[in-house]
Design a protein around this motif. Structure first.
Motif, mmCIF file in Angstrom:
data_model
loop_
_atom_site.group_PDB
_atom_site.id
_atom_site.type_symbol
_atom_site.label_atom_id
_atom_site.label_comp_id
_atom_site.label_asym_id
_atom_site.label_seq_id
_atom_site.Cartn_x
_atom_site.Cartn_y
_atom_site.Cartn_z
ATOM 1 N N LYS A 85 47.858 17.109 63.247
ATOM 2 C CA LYS A 85 49.133 17.395 63.893
ATOM 3 C C LYS A 85 50.302 17.445 62.920
ATOM 4 C CE LYS A 85 47.739 15.243 68.259
ATOM 5 N NZ LYS A 85 48.060 14.197 69.268
ATOM 6 N N GLN A 86 50.061 17.117 61.640
ATOM 7 C CA GLN A 86 51.192 16.995 60.732
ATOM 8 C C GLN A 86 51.024 17.768 59.431
ATOM 9 O OE1 GLN A 86 52.656 14.791 63.672
ATOM 10 N NE2 GLN A 86 53.813 15.414 61.901
ATOM 11 N N GLY A 246 55.113 18.160 65.274
ATOM 12 C CA GLY A 246 53.795 18.764 65.104
ATOM 13 C C GLY A 246 53.836 20.087 64.364
ATOM 14 N N LYS A 248 53.325 24.291 64.260
ATOM 15 C CA LYS A 248 53.420 25.514 65.049
ATOM 16 C C LYS A 248 53.224 26.713 64.130
ATOM 17 C CE LYS A 248 56.417 28.162 68.157
ATOM 18 N NZ LYS A 248 57.762 28.253 68.802
#
Length: 273
Positions: A85-86, A246, A248
Motif C-alpha cells: 500500500k505504500q 496509499g 494510485k
C-alpha cells in the motif's frame, strides 16, 4: 524387463546384457545437465522512467512502450508496479527481468504480510524494498548475471512520515534524490525536473515542495520532451502517486504535441531541398 531382484524397477534397454557379477548396476543413462547460460543483452526493453517528490507524496511516470530493438513492438506495457500500500517500483531496461522481479517481490511481500498478521512483525517500507533491490542487483552483478534494469523505488514511509525516492541499476549503483530519472531521461529530463523542484523548494530543498498538480505538469512536460527526442518512447504514459493514503496508478494518457515545425526541415516528407 529383467526380473532379477538386483534390477527391480530398472528397465534395461534391448541391447543391454545383465551383469550377473554386478546385479545392482543401472544401465540407465544419467540425464545430461543443460549448460548454464546468462542473458548477454536485453531484448525487449523499456526506456526512461521519471520520479519527483511533491508536497505529501512522490510521483513516478513511465510510458507504455516495450521495444524489440528498434521496433516499437508492445504499446500497452505497464512499467509501474505497486508493492503493498505504500510503495511503487518503476523499471526501464529488459522487460523479462522486470517480470521476474515483480513475481519475486510479490512473493516476498505475501510472505511478509502473512508474518505481520500473526505477530508484531512490521510491514515492508519503501526503504526495506530499496535495500533488498540494492543487495539483489549487486549480488547478480557479482555473479556476472545481472538484472538488465534500472529501477526507481518511490513510496511513503509511515514510520518517518515522509516520502521516499531511490535509484538502483544493474551494477548495484544506488542513490536517493528528490528528482530522479533513468535512461535517456537522465540526460534531458533530469535538468527539467531539478529546475522545477529547486524553483519552488530552493537549492537546499528547505522551501515548500511542489503541489500534486505542479508535479504532474512537470512530468507531463518531461514526457513530451522525451517523446520528441527519444526514438524509443511513445506518447502514451502512466503516472503513479504514493501518499500516506496509499498507491494510485493512473490510466494511460497522452500529451498534446506539435509537429508543424518539421515541415521546414530539409528531408522531411516530399521536401528535397
Amino acid at each position: 524387463m529383467n526380473h532379477h531382484p538386483g534390477a527391480w524397477g530398472q528397465p534395461l534397454p534391448a541391447h543391454a546384457q545383465f551383469d550377473m557379477f554386478n546385479p545392482g548396476q543401472s544401465y540407465r543413462q544419467a540425464p545430461k545437465a543443460a549448460p548454464i547460460t546468462h542473458t548477454q543483452q536485453p531484448l525487449v526493453t523499456g526506456t526512461s522512467v521519471l520520479g519527483i517528490k511533491y508536497e505529501g507524496g512522490v510521483m513516478l511516470a513511465a510510458d507504455n512502450l516495450a521495444s524489440y530493438g528498434s521496433l516499437a513492438r508492445f504499446r500497452d506495457i505497464q512499467r509501474l508496479h505497486p508493492l503493498g500500500k505504500q510503495t511503487v517500483i518503476a523499471a526501464s531496461g529488459d522487460m523479462s527481468d522486470f517480470q521476474w522481479l515483480k513475481k519475486e517481490l510479490d512473493s516476498i511481500l505475501r510472505e511478509e504480510n502473512g508474518l505481520s498478521l500473526t505477530d508484531s512483525h512490521p510491514s515492508l517500507s519503501p526503504q526495506h524494498i530499496y535495500d533488498f533491490l540494492a543487495n539483489l542487483f549487486y549480488a547478480r552483478r557479482s555473479k556476472m548475471n545481472p538484472l538488465w534494469n534500472a529501477m526507481l523505488v518511490g513510496g511513503w514511509d509511515n514510520k518517518k512520515n515522509e516520502s521516499f525516492l531511490g535509484f538502483v541499476d544493474l551494477l548495484g549503483t544506488t542513490y536517493s534524490a528528490p528528482t530522479l530519472a533513468t535512461g535517456y531521461g537522465a540526460h534531458i529530463a533530469t535538468p527539467l525536473l531539478r529546475e522545477a523542484y529547486e524553483d519552488k523548494a530552493g537549492i537546499d530543498g528547505k522551501g515548500p515542495l511542489l503541489t500534486a498538480e505542479e508535479a504532474e505538469k512537470v512530468l507531463a512536460d518531461c514526457m513530451k520532451v522525451l517523446f520528441y527526442r527519444d526514438a524509443r518512447s511513445i506518447n502514451k504514459y502512466q503516472t503513479a502517486t504514493v501518499t500516506s493514503e496509499g498507491v494510485k496508478i493512473s490510466d494511460s494518457k497522452s500529451v498534446e504535441t506539435e509537429w508543424g515545425f518539421a515541415e521546414s526541415l530539409r528531408g522531411y516528407g516530399a521536401q528535397n531541398q
